[in-house]
Design a protein around this motif. Structure first.
Motif, mmCIF file in Angstrom:
data_model
loop_
_atom_site.group_PDB
_atom_site.id
_atom_site.type_symbol
_atom_site.label_atom_id
_atom_site.label_comp_id
_atom_site.label_asym_id
_atom_site.label_seq_id
_atom_site.Cartn_x
_atom_site.Cartn_y
_atom_site.Cartn_z
ATOM 1 N N SER A 219 0.751 -0.954 -0.110
ATOM 2 C CA SER A 219 -0.044 -0.049 -0.077
ATOM 3 C C SER A 219 0.766 1.175 -0.046
ATOM 4 O O SER A 219 1.918 1.506 0.759
ATOM 5 N N ASP A 338 -5.339 0.861 -1.933
ATOM 6 C CA ASP A 338 -5.562 2.431 -1.706
ATOM 7 C C ASP A 338 -6.804 2.973 -2.529
ATOM 8 O O ASP A 338 -7.510 3.814 -1.934
ATOM 9 N N SER A 348 -6.429 2.110 3.577
ATOM 10 C CA SER A 348 -6.075 0.890 3.138
ATOM 11 C C SER A 348 -5.677 0.042 4.596
ATOM 12 O O SER A 348 -6.302 -1.236 4.836
#
Length: 371
Positions: A219, A338, A348
């Protein structure tokens, strides 16, 4: 096991992301953060995958450290919040853990305990986030006291946490960094300051140790992606299949409350995944998914065990078609967690850590040549 929902965990991608953290800060050691069950990915499996790379791990609490030790993990483990009760010092000692101290009672408990082996201690400073840590003036005095007690303290590090390192330009970040750099210079202290966004974007924060967390799982923690964060690979793919199809006329509602109505004659796919699995009930209409590698969108409120997707523009969609809620589709297409989080008005972290136990994790480890 016939329900098609599962979370696939790509351990090769995890190692790729860890190596990226190392490459961004080659003069620092990267402590892999495995708290909250490795952000929902499975702490033991992730620790085993990183054990030959990471010189240390970090967790939130003793219970998380004990799980790793019981699984045979011998790598040093830092308790990011330290102890919650003085009685835990016995386990810190016997399990060979590293300890953060952020409050006076923790320091008092340490001075009242005689460990069999001196403990590596990480003195946390409140540099402006105002969550955990000592004010800088107090930290200076405590540093010298801890440093002098070699019967209890082996290595000693200065630690803090940035509140806005993800931002493109933040006065608070600059203030925190200036304060910490001055303090570290006065104490001649080794430091551990950089979290994931600082590791990726702020080389001036890189110390003796960095603490990459969310970036390890693919992420992007930055407000605006940079060349490094674009190289992150998704580690978790939340994958399911279409279990039913419905044709609805223009104007017909779908799902609880009739929030979504068809603007045309539409084909609706029912997918085996819901908030009972951890998928966010706040996901808005239009939240993206991949159906056989093609983008489609959520239509209607998420139910406990199912959600509904408008596949009108995915003509090949059929019973059994692959649905990726986030991650990498079979054909290689990627839907970022995301992006999904933004549609849910969250981050996230909450999606990944929110995956509930009934979602099976399936691990694979296919290294890419040259990685």
């Amino acid at each position: 096991m016939t329900r098609p929902l599962l979370a696939e965990i790509d351990l090769a991608a995890l190692r790729h992301n860890y190596r990226l953290a190392q490459a961004r800060a080659p003069v620092s050691q990267a402590m892999a953060v495995l708290k909250a069950n490795a952000y929902g990915h499975g702490a033991v499996a992730c620790a085993q995958a990183l054990e030959d790379l990471a010189p240390a791990f970090a967790v939130a609490c003793l219970e998380e450290a004990m799980e790793l030790r019981e699984a045979g993990i011998t790598t040093p483990i830092l308790l990011l919040e330290g102890i919650f009760d003085a009685s835990e010092l016995e386990y810190v000692d016997t399990l060979g853990l590293w300890m953060t101290v952020h409050s006076q009672w923790q320091v008092d408990a340490l001075f009242a305990y005689r460990p069999t082996t001196p403990i590596p201690v990480w003195l946390k400073v409140d540099s402006g986030m105002h969550r955990l840590g000592f004010p800088p003036r107090e930290a200076e005095g405590l540093w010298h006291k801890l440093q002098a007690d070699r019967g209890r303290v082996s290595e000693l590090y200065l630690m803090s946490h940035f509140a806005t390192a993800d931002a493109l330009d933040s006065q608070q970040f600059r203030q925190q960094l200036t304060l910490l750099q001055g303090l570290a210079k006065r104490l001649d202290a080794p430091t551990c300051l950089a979290n994931s966004p600082a590791t990726l974007a702020w080389p001036e924060t890189h110390g003796d140790w960095n603490r990459p967390g969310i970036m390890l799982y693919g992420s992007d923690p930055l407000e605006g992606a940079n060349d490094a964060s674009r190289r992150l690979r998704p580690v978790m793919t939340l994958r399911s299949r279409i279990i039913a199809l419905q044709d609805v006329a223009a104007g017909e509602p779908v799902g609880y409350g009739g929030r979504w109505r068809a603007s045309r004659r539409s084909r609706i796919a029912v997918v085996a995944c819901g908030y009972g699995d951890g998928y966010d009930r706040h996901a808005r209409d239009g939240t993206p998914v991949l159906v056989d590698g093609q983008r489609a969108s959520l239509a209607g409120r998420v139910s406990m065990d199912m959600l509904t997707v408008d596949v009108s523009d995915v003509p090949g969609a059929a019973i059994g078609s692959e649905v990726v809620l986030w991650g990498r589709a079979a054909g290689g297409e990627v839907l970022s967690v995301d992006e999904v989080a933004r549609h849910c008005e969250t981050i996230s972290y909450t999606l990944l850590t929110g995956m509930l136990p009934r979602v099976p994790r399936r691990y694979h480890d296919d290294e890419v040549a040259g990685d």
